[in-house]
Design a protein around this motif. Structure first.
Motif, PDB file in Angstrom:
ATOM      1  N   PHE A  77       0.941   4.169  -2.761  1.00  0.00           N
ATOM      2  CA  PHE A  77       0.666   5.557  -2.369  1.00  0.00           C
ATOM      3  C   PHE A  77       1.812   6.461  -2.809  1.00  0.00           C
TER       4      PHE A  77
ATOM      5  N   ASN B  10     -14.749   9.694   6.112  1.00  0.00           N
ATOM      6  CA  ASN B  10     -14.604   9.954   4.693  1.00  0.00           C
ATOM      7  C   ASN B  10     -15.940  10.090   3.991  1.00  0.00           C
TER       8      ASN B  10
ATOM      9  N   THR C 189      -4.928   4.531   2.714  1.00  0.00           N
ATOM     10  CA  THR C 189      -3.528   4.174   2.945  1.00  0.00           C
ATOM     11  C   THR C 189      -3.204   4.182   4.429  1.00  0.00           C
ATOM     12  N   VAL C 190      -3.594   5.265   5.079  1.00  0.00           N
ATOM     13  CA  VAL C 190      -3.219   5.446   6.477  1.00  0.00           C
ATOM     14  C   VAL C 190      -3.857   4.373   7.347  1.00  0.00           C
ATOM     15  N   ALA C 191      -5.143   4.089   7.112  1.00  0.00           N
ATOM     16  CA  ALA C 191      -5.822   3.094   7.944  1.00  0.00           C
ATOM     17  C   ALA C 191      -5.110   1.757   7.828  1.00  0.00           C
ATOM     18  N   GLN C 192      -4.803   1.373   6.605  1.00  0.00           N
ATOM     19  CA  GLN C 192      -4.127   0.105   6.363  1.00  0.00           C
ATOM     20  C   GLN C 192      -2.779   0.058   7.097  1.00  0.00           C
ATOM     21  N   LEU C 193      -1.994   1.132   6.905  1.00  0.00           N
ATOM     22  CA  LEU C 193      -0.635   1.132   7.460  1.00  0.00           C
ATOM     23  C   LEU C 193      -0.653   1.192   8.979  1.00  0.00           C
TER      24      LEU C 193
ATOM     25  N   MET D 133      -4.492   7.660  14.663  1.00  0.00           N
ATOM     26  CA  MET D 133      -5.727   7.590  13.890  1.00  0.00           C
ATOM     27  C   MET D 133      -6.679   8.707  14.276  1.00  0.00           C
TER      28      MET D 133
ATOM     29  N   LEU E  45      -8.445  12.786  -2.842  1.00  0.00           N
ATOM     30  CA  LEU E  45      -7.165  12.727  -2.118  1.00  0.00           C
ATOM     31  C   LEU E  45      -7.363  12.294  -0.669  1.00  0.00           C
ATOM     32  N   ALA E  46      -8.424  12.801  -0.048  1.00  0.00           N
ATOM     33  CA  ALA E  46      -8.684  12.433   1.340  1.00  0.00           C
ATOM     34  C   ALA E  46      -8.968  10.940   1.438  1.00  0.00           C
TER      35      ALA E  46
ATOM     36  N   PRO F 283       5.189  -1.614   7.730  1.00  0.00           N
ATOM     37  CA  PRO F 283       4.511  -2.703   8.455  1.00  0.00           C
ATOM     38  C   PRO F 283       4.047  -3.821   7.531  1.00  0.00           C
TER      39      PRO F 283
ATOM     40  N   VAL G   4       4.271   5.469  10.761  1.00  0.00           N
ATOM     41  CA  VAL G   4       4.498   4.028  10.597  1.00  0.00           C
ATOM     42  C   VAL G   4       5.976   3.743  10.344  1.00  0.00           C
TER      43      VAL G   4
ATOM     44  N   LEU H 276      -7.188  21.657  -0.164  1.00  0.00           N
ATOM     45  CA  LEU H 276      -6.527  20.698  -1.046  1.00  0.00           C
ATOM     46  C   LEU H 276      -5.117  20.379  -0.528  1.00  0.00           C
TER      47      LEU H 276
ATOM     48  N   LEU I 246      -7.934   8.592  -0.621  1.00  0.00           N
ATOM     49  CA  LEU I 246      -6.672   7.898  -0.870  1.00  0.00           C
ATOM     50  C   LEU I 246      -5.816   7.888   0.401  1.00  0.00           C
ATOM     51  N   ALA I 247      -5.707   9.067   1.024  1.00  0.00           N
ATOM     52  CA  ALA I 247      -4.886   9.179   2.228  1.00  0.00           C
ATOM     53  C   ALA I 247      -5.466   8.301   3.330  1.00  0.00           C
TER      54      ALA I 247
ATOM     55  N   ALA J 216      -1.711  12.418   4.699  1.00  0.00           N
ATOM     56  CA  ALA J 216      -1.105  11.135   5.034  1.00  0.00           C
ATOM     57  C   ALA J 216       0.350  11.275   5.441  1.00  0.00           C
TER      58      ALA J 216
ATOM     59  N   ILE K 220     -10.246  17.160  -3.738  1.00  0.00           N
ATOM     60  CA  ILE K 220     -10.034  17.124  -2.284  1.00  0.00           C
ATOM     61  C   ILE K 220     -10.556  15.817  -1.718  1.00  0.00           C
TER      62      ILE K 220
ATOM     63  N   VAL L  14       0.832  -1.205   0.000  1.00  0.00           N
ATOM     64  CA  VAL L  14       0.000   0.000   0.000  1.00  0.00           C
ATOM     65  C   VAL L  14       0.867   1.256   0.000  1.00  0.00           C
TER      66      VAL L  14
ATOM     67  N   THR M 249     -12.417   5.307   9.767  1.00  0.00           N
ATOM     68  CA  THR M 249     -12.039   5.661   8.411  1.00  0.00           C
ATOM     69  C   THR M 249     -13.237   5.713   7.489  1.00  0.00           C
TER      70      THR M 249
END
Lengths: 308, 104, 94, 489, 108
Positions: free
Chosen positions: A185, C42, C78-82, E34, C71-72, E88, E77, E63, C74-75, E70, C68, A181, C38
């Motif tokens: 990204f 969103n 990604t962030v939740a997964q990581l 989070m 992108l949010a 991870p 991480v 924007l 996508l972020a 992220a 916007i 991921v 998440t």
């Protein structure tokens, strides 16, 4: 209604500021500081200072956040992240309270505002965004020195390297699962960021944006690409990167000297040439700011060995 | 009204930062405290610049410069803290270590 | 008409944001909190952006709103997964 | 192309080039820039001496919109002194910093940082804009802190960190005052502020700015960061830090109290400034007396010598500005800044030579070194003459002028401080000089190139020359002095 | 409409306050991170609303925030991984990740 909104926002800002100073554990403080930057950016939006909001969002929240979290991670591995229990410290509280009160008093004691009259100057500045006009024209010397401050900080950060690591790539050796991921990204974000960063520089002449904001966005996506293992961090020895670092200040200073040599005066932009000159300077400056900021956050070359 | 809210928030943030700078000994915390002081100062400045009929762009430009300078200083400070910890295993100044070390 | 759409969409967006926050506060452990969060925020952002979209004046503003949200998303994805994986792989710590 | 533009931009341009060019060319480029800028600095000094202050309205924008730079006699004198010191430091750094034994990291960093520090100093000396001064001070501080950290030892890093904390706290205090000034008066220009409509906020602003600058100048009680930081840096960097860096923030204090807000210079405030200076003279001297390492003695002596500078405030500030003795006090303080810069740089460069020769700066290890390194040791002794204020040195002129003003104004107490400080300096400098000139040799020194040995001697000789030829710098310093004092002459 | 948008912004801020409570409580670093992420998304939403309320230029700020949302979490991480540079998702840390470096550090 509008006052209620501001009151709610300021209450959050204050609460987050308090939370970043109180309690135990620097990790929590760092996370609070990231949210703090975000809320202050909204505060700047409320004050109508959109260029500042953009700078705060990108620099105050974004880059400073990564900087602090990465530092915390390093300190944790060095077993230096622990913080003693916080105790209330009366003299410090008195000092802080005194400072806050004196500024509170100053606000009410300030005389009627007396801003300089820019009405005659702005039309000659070459750009429609008054903030850009101040940064790149009226007070260009500040901005030039400021871009050098960034550079001085970077050289200083590099001096923190161990001598044994000096020839290594800057920062840590980032790696990620190639199909993961994070890597995906890291591939998607940079093109979007590149376009947006360039847009910010170009738009900054007439509306919200500018070299610092655009450069910060470019630095941020560059950092993501490096952390995702897509892009390899440079070494100090790589001349092209060092040239990129100094490009902006050199162009800026060069245009200033050209003004002096041609008789217009040091850092003077003739009205007819002002806009193209500012855009050229900003373009070069953006490259340097982006590279400098990214490398500042990356830190000195660090191979992770023990100190001799 | 709103401007007063922002100005007083800025004043309080400066005070908070001063408290943290003096009371907290972990250097990362002190770096955050510096940023808090700077940011509160800018907020105060921004509020003063918005008092007139038109928004004064000079404070805004100075604040942007100040934000960049603050980041430069923070990056150098963070680099120093990490290097100091690499050499000594501590992230506080030697003279503060006793105070820091006594805590549970 | 456009105003009505704004009212409805932003109100629903608020509901999702509040739901996300309540989940964040109430759910018992890290992973269920991650889960709740998440999706709710969103969707909330999407609805609010959708509501505001009815007030836009130019196509560029509309495009920017879309960007916007994308992108949010996508972020957040990604962030939740990581972060979830990071939480899995590192033992509980302060 | 005026000399002022060259003096401002050439160090910057050279620093940028030194960063970009390959390692093999770095020292050549840097030295080329140093020599050219030194010539430009002397040229600027000549232009100011003959033609009066040089003014540069940047971008053609008059304040309050734009920034004005102005090289008056004071700024020109400091620029010339800095250029001389940096030329000597660069010459010494050719031996010490490039490329061994310091290693590629230190030799990469030293040259750009030295040049950036120089650019910052020159920018601070001539700027008339309070915020521009903030940015310049920040550049000065960051470059200085990085120079301390260059040694890389745990002790150097801790000293650099402590220095950075003080420097940043000082910057923020100063910035806080600047914010209040702009919010009150809508201008940042020192000249315009001199003619401002007073406001109750001014006192707070001036207090904040002064406190911040004092922290950066390391005036007692803000001095604790200075000795460890200055002694932990490599010797050429120590010379820059001790001789030049505190002068930048001190000059701004002078500009604030003499030019921007002279009306706020109440006798009690001036007395407080000078009292801190007087305590610094005594306290710094006392601590220098008990140090076992040469660099620490020299660094504590900086604390003491900076203290003298602040005697200028009650002697020439406030209402005193119209008194006949003000000119002497004012010029004496600047002479002190100039001669201390030259002498202190000579001492640190000499210390660097001793460390290169015997690998230590403990007084015990330096015993008898005068026989092996006669020129360097003579330079150290000559620099000591200046710090003591013995004739015919520049330090003598400085202390003589301050002393006569103290007598003329009836403020005897400052004369006692001057005499006591000189006595303490004699005591703390006697120890290293006596160790150097003793007959027995403790450690067999490594050979040092003669050209390197001569560098501190040149600086120390300049400090003496400043006293011998004091008429010329005296005249230069009067150019563009704060107005009211001219009536008093 | 203006009043309603003000209300939306205020309610959004209140909801952010709830998320901030989770940042304070933790208990795990992931919880804090989070929750900060939620504050980020909420902040973007507030700016979108303010754009409609004040000036559409604010969409640019929103924007920028969305683009950099992220960044901090990625830094987090990375910092949480064993060597501070990992991911991870890597099931087994690659053996050759140091191959581009010149020297292998001696552990000890």
């Amino acid at each position: 209604m509008s006052a209620a909104l501001d009151l709610a926002l300021c209450a959050l800002i204050l609460g987050v500021g308090l939370a970043s100073m109180a309690g135990r554990g620097v990790f929590r403080a760092a996370i609070f500081f990231i949210t703090y930057g975000l809320l202050v950016a909204i505060g700047w939006a409320r004050l109508g200072a959109y260029d500042v909001a953009l700078a705060e969002a990108a620099i105050g929240s974004g880059l400073t956040g990564v900087l602090l979290l990465a530092a915390h991670g390093r300190l944790r591995r060095l077993r230096a992240a622990a913080e003693s229990l916080s105790r209330f410290n009366l003299p410090a509280a008195i000092a802080g309270g005194g400072v806050a009160l004196s500024f509170g008093w100053a606000w009410f004691a300030l005389p009627v505002p007396r801003a300089p009259d820019l009405t005659y100057a702005l039309p000659q500045a070459g750009v429609g965004n008054p903030v850009t006009a101040v940064l790149l024209n009226f007070r260009a010397w500040d901005t030039l020195v400021e871009s050098i401050v960034l550079l001085a900080a970077l050289i200083g950060v590099w001096m923190m390297a161990r001598d044994a690591d000096w020839d290594a790539p800057l920062g840590l050796r980032y790696h990620a699962r190639p199909s993961g991921v994070l890597a995906s990204f890291g591939r998607i974000l940079p093109p979007v960021g590149l376009i947006f960063g360039v847009y910010l520089v170009w738009a900054g002449a007439e509306s919200t944006g500018g070299a610092f904001q655009g450069g910060t966005v470019l630095a941020a996506v560059g950092l993501v690409a490096m952390m995702a293992g897509i892009m390899r961090p440079p070494r100090v020895a790589q001349g092209a990167w060092r040239a990129a670092l100094v490009l902006g200040p050199v162009v800026f200073l060069g245009s200033g000297l050209a003004g002096a040599a041609l008789g217009a005066g040091f850092l003077t932009l003739p009205e007819a040439l002002a806009k193209p000159a500012i855009l050229t300077i900003e373009a070069a400056l953006t490259v340097s700011i982006a590279v400098t900021l990214a490398l500042l956050v990356l830190g000195p070359p660090d191979e992770g060995g023990q100190q001799a | 009204m709103s401007l007063t809210i922002f100005a007083l928030t800025g004043a309080a943030l400066i005070g908070l930062g001063v408290y943290g700078l003096l009371a907290r000994l972990h250097l990362l915390r002190r770096i955050i405290a510096f940023n808090l002081i700077g940011s509160g100062l800018f907020l105060f400045f921004g509020a003063t610049g918005a008092r007139g009929e038109i928004l004064d762009p000079i404070p805004q430009a100075l604040i942007i410069t100040g934000i960049v300078v603050a980041l430069s200083a923070s990056a150098l400070a963070v680099g120093l803290v990490v290097a100091l910890a690499q050499g000594s295993g501590r992230a506080s100044l030697p003279e503060d270590e006793d105070a820091e070390g006594r805590a549970p | 008409m456009a105003d009505l759409a704004t009212y409805i969409l932003t109100a629903s967006g608020l509901v999702f944001f509040i739901a996300g926050t309540v989940g964040l506060i109430r759910f018992p452990d890290t992973f269920s909190r991650l889960h709740a969060l998440t999706k709710a925020d969103n969707l909330g952002l999407g609805l609010i952006a959708g509501g505001v979209a009815f007030q836009t004046e130019t196509w560029a503003q509309l495009a920017m709103l879309t960007l916007i949200w994308v992108l949010a998303l996508l972020a957040a994805g990604t962030v939740a997964q990581l972060v979830a994986r990071a939480a899995l792989s590192t033992p509980e710590q302060k | 192309m005026t000399p002022l533009v060259v003096v401002l931009s050439l160090p910057l341009l050279t620093a940028l080039s030194a960063i970009a060019v390959p390692a093999s060319m770095r020292v050549t480029v840097a030295l080329g820039g140093v020599v050219t800028t030194l010539i430009a600095a002397l040229w600027l000094g000549g232009v100011v001496w003959h033609g009066g202050p040089v003014v540069l309205v940047l971008g053609g924008w008059q304040p309050p919109i734009g920034i004005v730079l102005r090289a008056d006699g004071l700024a020109a004198a400091l620029i010339v002194m800095s250029a001389l010191v940096i030329a000597a430091v660069a010459a010494a750094a050719r031996y010490e910093m490039a490329p061994t034994p310091a290693g590629p990291r230190a030799s990469f960093g030293f040259w750009p940082l030295m040049l950036l520090l120089w650019a910052a100093l020159n920018a601070v000396f001539v700027s008339r804009d309070l915020f521009n001064l903030y940015v310049g001070l920040e550049l000065l501080s960051l470059a200085a802190v990085a120079l301390v950290a260059i040694s890389g030892t745990a002790q150097a890093l801790a000293s650099a960190m402590r220095y950075l904390l003080f420097a940043l706290a000082g910057s923020l205090l100063y910035l806080a005052g600047v914010v209040l000034v702009y919010a009150t008066h809508g201008t940042l220009d020192i000249t315009l502020l001199g003619a401002r409509v007073p406001s109750p906020v001014d006192a707070l602003a001036l207090g904040l700015m002064t406190a911040g600058l004092l922290a950066k100048t390391a005036l007692f009680p803000f001095h604790v960061w200075l000795p460890p930081a200055h002694s932990a840096a490599p010797a050429p960097a120590s010379a820059l830090l001790s001789a030049l860096v505190p002068k930048g923030s001190f000059l701004i204090v002078m500009r604030l109290w003499f030019e921007a807000m002279p009306d706020l210079a109440a006798p009690s405030a001036l007395l407080a400034l000078a009292a801190m200076g007087a305590i610094a003279v005594i306290w710094g001297g006392a601590l220098a007396l008990v140090q076992a390492r040469l660099k620490l003695i020299v660094a504590y002596s900086t604390v003491a010598q900076l203290g003298y500078l602040f005697l200028v405030f009650p002697l020439a500030g406030g209402d005193g500005i119209n008194q006949p003795w003000a000119a002497g006090a004012w010029t004496g303080a600047i002479f002190q800044a100039l001669s201390h810069g030259l002498a202190k740089a000579a001492m640190f460069l000499a210390a660097g030579i001793y460390i290169a020769a015997v690998g230590s700066d403990r007084l015990g290890d330096l015993r008898g070194l005068a026989r092996a390194l006669p020129m360097t040791s003579f330079a150290f002794a000559l620099a000591a003459v200046t710090l003591l204020g013995l004739p015919p040195s520049g330090g003598f002129t400085a202390k003589y002028l301050l002393m006569t003003s103290a007598f003329a104004s009836g403020q005897w107490v400052w004369a006692i401080v001057l005499a006591g400080g000189g006595l303490l300096a004699a005591l703390y400098l006697y120890r290293p000089v006596a160790a150097l000139f003793t007959r027995e040799i403790r450690v067999r020194p490594r050979a040092i190139p003669r050209a390197w040995q001569a560098i501190p001697l040149a600086l120390a000789a300049l400090a003496i020359l400043l006293g011998l030829l004091s008429a010329m710098p005296f005249d230069l310093l009067q150019i563009g002095r704060p107005k009211p004092a001219e009536d008093g002459l | 409409m203006t009043v309603w948008l003000h209300i939306v912004a205020i309610v959004l801020l209140a909801s952010l306050g709830g998320a901030l409570w989770r940042v304070w409580r933790g208990p795990s670093p992931a919880d804090r991170m989070m929750a900060a992420q939620l504050v980020g998304t909420g902040g973007v939403a507030v700016l979108v609303v303010l754009a409609a309320l004040q000036d559409w230029t604010l969409l640019v700020v929103a924007l920028a925030l969305a683009l950099l949302a992220a960044l901090a979490a990625v830094g987090f991480v990375k910092a949480e991984s064993p060597d501070g540079a990992g991911d991870p998702e890597e099931t087994d840390p690659p053996e050759d990740w140091r191959t581009n470096s010149q020297k292998v550090p001696q552990d000890g």
